[in-house]
Design an enzyme around this catalytic site. Structure first.
Site, PDB file in Angstrom:
ATOM      1  CB  SER A 126      -0.948  -0.064   1.207  1.00  0.00           C
ATOM      2  OG  SER A 126      -2.004   0.846   1.050  1.00  0.00           O
ATOM      3  CD  GLU A 147      -5.000  -4.396  -4.052  1.00  0.00           C
ATOM      4  OE1 GLU A 147      -5.352  -3.886  -2.983  1.00  0.00           O
ATOM      5  OE2 GLU A 147      -3.871  -4.870  -4.247  1.00  0.00           O
ATOM      6  CG  HIS A 171      -5.702  -2.584   0.273  1.00  0.00           C
ATOM      7  ND1 HIS A 171      -4.746  -2.605  -0.720  1.00  0.00           N
ATOM      8  CD2 HIS A 171      -5.327  -1.582   1.121  1.00  0.00           C
ATOM      9  CE1 HIS A 171      -3.845  -1.657  -0.483  1.00  0.00           C
ATOM     10  NE2 HIS A 171      -4.169  -1.030   0.624  1.00  0.00           N
TER      11      HIS A 171
END
Ligand code: NAG
Ligand code: NAG
Ligand code: NAG
Ligand code: NAG
Ligand code: NAG
Ligand code: NAG
Length: 599
Positions: free
Chosen positions: A229, A363, A489
């Site tokens: 990330s 995601e 995610h």
């Protein structure tokens, strides 16, 4: 206890032998293991064991790599740590860098500050080293993996990243902390508040690794930096930064993020910085006075001002990106970034290194969660068919940093992602929206970075599609969305770093073995395969792949763009319970990765 004792006895024997080899740099006694770092001081570490085969892990936590960034050093580039006298207790984590979540900030900050004395609130620039061996014979030195944690450059800490999976293999793991939020990223484009301090912290940690990792058995010439990330963006920014020497790292692993993502750069840092200063009651007209004010206010006031700024910015139609993101520096005697990432990449000004990177299958689900909370619920639009049909795709793009003024992009996306009859019905639109969010915020930027790098260096692309028992969807907070998170995610992290509250079932554990072997093979040999369940993983060689789809049965595929529509074509999988809040206290810090925080 028993395992500890027997391992310890074993280590005692080894240590005796070590002491003769390395002039008493390492010694162990009943209280732990002590290591001397020439020019810095002695460290006392502790022992842990790996997750599956109980190999010994020597751990040294909370090692300062920079001077405390306090007083006149607040907002300034970090300076190397001073040596210390006596033996540093490295058996506990260093303090976390101050951070506020959006919910319940007052109360949370109270709990947070109660753990800290006023002098050292910001004194958080420490790193943790985990190693399976402790001597520095160069010909036996191990590959090093330095993990840069994520959390929107605003949240998170090194404490969430334990070594017990990765250190099943012969690697040294280092996890540094860096300044977060406005303490790490506020920029007035001046010498005193240049911006990018948090990234410079990471770079200084890499310099520390270069200088000292051999004393932990690591090879300074085989350092892989990896991150997820915002951490994935950070490690690729290291490739672009003129401030980061080539010899500080040899390889990169970028998970779900890259320097090219639209949310990475704060394009109006001075405007954000001044607005935050005003909210903190630093509204002096002279820059020097204003800066002095910002340097002196309590951390809590600064963080609350930043929080208010983000909320107000969103309410005014902004994207809430200010005050906690990397900037293109125009001031400062050290400049981490001097041009937009896209420009560096187009013109080839970056360090091409072997690269491994990719995304998770869904995601976009956590971003859609944020859209649900912040827009659809907030403005009661969930059943507004007209809005869902005509506005939602464009709103989604705007929050991804894409201004679709003519509506052309939304029209194309609507055509691609929704069948007739779906537009206007949120439930029916969910898979398409998850795909759009995932592509716009993470998948395209990660893919594009790998592709550019692959023209010069071996680049291994993946999509992590395995749907396991656990998920990080919701980040430890109970979620009540009318859709599941899928392979969300951060779900890839469940298999690289153990959480004390999570026990992997046998199928999950097999995936964990796979990713641990792929990642550590890459760190050791620049080639991830062969690994458990993966005999072959070719580097990218065309405009769309090949790439590895990591799943129960992993496979090499040719067209990564198929992953752009994976929710639409293959669904979201069954629902499952997210990790419960009670069992994941540290992840509360990740709470509400609202749109503004992604941005
Ligand atoms: C060993 O690692 C686990 C995380 O997997 C952690 O919970 C535990 O506290 C560690 N033990 C020590 C002595 O640090
Ligand atoms: C370490 O000891 C030396 C000599 O006693 C002293 O001059 C120095 O200030 C000490 N440093 C620290 C950080 O305490
Ligand atoms: C380092 O290890 C190699 C390979 O085992 C050995 O040949 C060499 O003698 C060792 N060097 C030292 C200084 O111990
Ligand atoms: C800064 O502005 C606020 C609100 O506009 C005001 O209340 C405060 O007195 C001002 N402070 C200074 C030092 O001018
Ligand atoms: C939807 O978009 C139209 C035209 O772009 C705009 O006039 C309208 O206010 C938007 N609706 C909402 C609820 O935002
Ligand atoms: C919306 O879509 C869902 C899933 O496709 C379907 O079950 C539902 O009946 C639709 N609702 C309406 C009002 O058409």
């Amino acid at each position: 206890m028993w395992a500890w004792a027997s391992r310890f006895a074993l280590f005692g024997v080894t240590a005796t032998w070590l002491c003769c080899l390395s002039t008493e740099a390492v010694y162990a006694d009943a209280a732990g293991v002590t290591l001397k770092l020439p020019g810095l001081g002695a460290l006392r570490g502790s022992l842990n064991t790996s997750a599956w085969t109980s190999r010994a892990i020597y751990q040294f936590q909370g090692i300062p790599f920079a001077k405390p960034p306090v007083g006149h050093l607040r907002f300034k580039p970090p300076e190397p740590a001073d040596p210390w006298n006596g033996t540093l207790d490295a058996t506990k984590f260093g303090k976390k860098c101050p951070a506020l979540t959006r919910s319940n900030q007052e109360q949370e900050f109270k709990e947070w500050t109660s753990l800290l004395t006023p002098e050292n609130t910001e004194d958080c620039l420490t790193l943790n080293v985990y190693t399976p061996k402790l001597f520095s014979n160069a010909s036996l030195a191990l590959p090093v993996m330095v993990y840069i944690h994520g959390g929107s450059f605003r949240l998170g800490s090194a404490q969430e990243y334990w070594p017990n999976y990765l250190l099943e293999k012969d690697v040294v793991l280092v996890v540094p902390q860096y300044r977060l939020g406005p303490l790490g990223f506020l920029s007035l484009q001046t010498e005193d508040v240049p911006g990018n301090m948090g990234l410079m912290d990471q770079a200084l940690a890499l310099r520390w690794v270069r200088n000292y990792i051999s004393f932990f058995g690591g090879d300074p010439d085989r350092v892989t930096i990896f991150g997820q990330s915002a951490g994935g963006a950070a490690v690729t920014l290291m490739q672009l930064s003129p401030l980061v020497d080539e010899n500080l790292f040899a390889k990169v692993i970028a998970q779900s993020g890259s320097a090219l993502a639209t949310w990475v750069i704060d394009r109006n840092p001075v405007r954000s910085g001044l607005a935050i200063a005003r909210l903190a009651n630093c509204n002096q007209t002279k820059m020097a006075d204003l800066t002095a004010c910002l340097r002196e206010i309590p951390v809590k006031d600064l963080l609350l001002a930043h929080s208010k700024f983000l909320v107000a910015d969103i309410a005014a139609g902004g994207r809430g990106t200010g005050g906690n993101h990397p900037v293109i520096q125009t001031a400062g005697n050290q400049r981490f970034l001097v041009e937009p990432p896209l420009k560096s990449i187009q013109e080839g000004r970056f360090k091409h290194v072997p690269l491994l990177g990719g995304v998770t299958r869904h995601e976009g689900s956590f971003i859609l969660g944020n859209i649900y909370d912040n827009i659809l619920q907030e403005y009661n639009l969930l059943h507004n068919e007209d809005y869902l049909r005509h506005n939602l795709t464009r709103t989604t793009l705007r929050f991804s940093g894409i201004e679709d003024t003519t509506g052309m992009i939304s029209d194309l996306l609507n055509e691609k992602y929704f069948q007739s009859g779906e537009l206007g019905n949120f439930t029916a639109m969910t898979p398409g929206l998850i795909d759009i969010c995932g592509v716009a915020l993470l998948k395209a930027a990660t893919f594009r970075f790998l592709l550019e790098n692959s023209r010069q260096q071996r680049s291994f692309l993946y999509s992590f599609n395995y749907f396991g028992e656990h998920t990080k969807f919701g980040y430890g907070v109970p979620v009540d969305y009318p859709f599941p998170g899928g392979v969300a995610h951060s779900d890839d992290l469940l298999y690289l770093f153990p959480l004390p509250s999570v026990v992997l079932n046998s199928e999950d554990r097999a995936i964990s073995r796979t990713v641990v072997e792929l990642w550590t093979n890459f760190a050791a040999y620049s080639d991830p395969a062969p690994a458990n369940g993966v005999s072959f993983w070719p580097a990218m060689s065309t405009e769309t792949g090949p790439y590895l789809r990591i799943d129960r049965t992993s496979e090499v595929r040719v067209n990564f763009l198929e992953e752009y529509a994976i929710a639409t074509t293959a669904g979201l999988g069954p629902s499952r319970a997210p990790l419960s809040a009670a069992s994941m206290p540290t992840l509360l810090l990740w709470l509400v990765m609202a749109l503004l925080e992604v941005n």
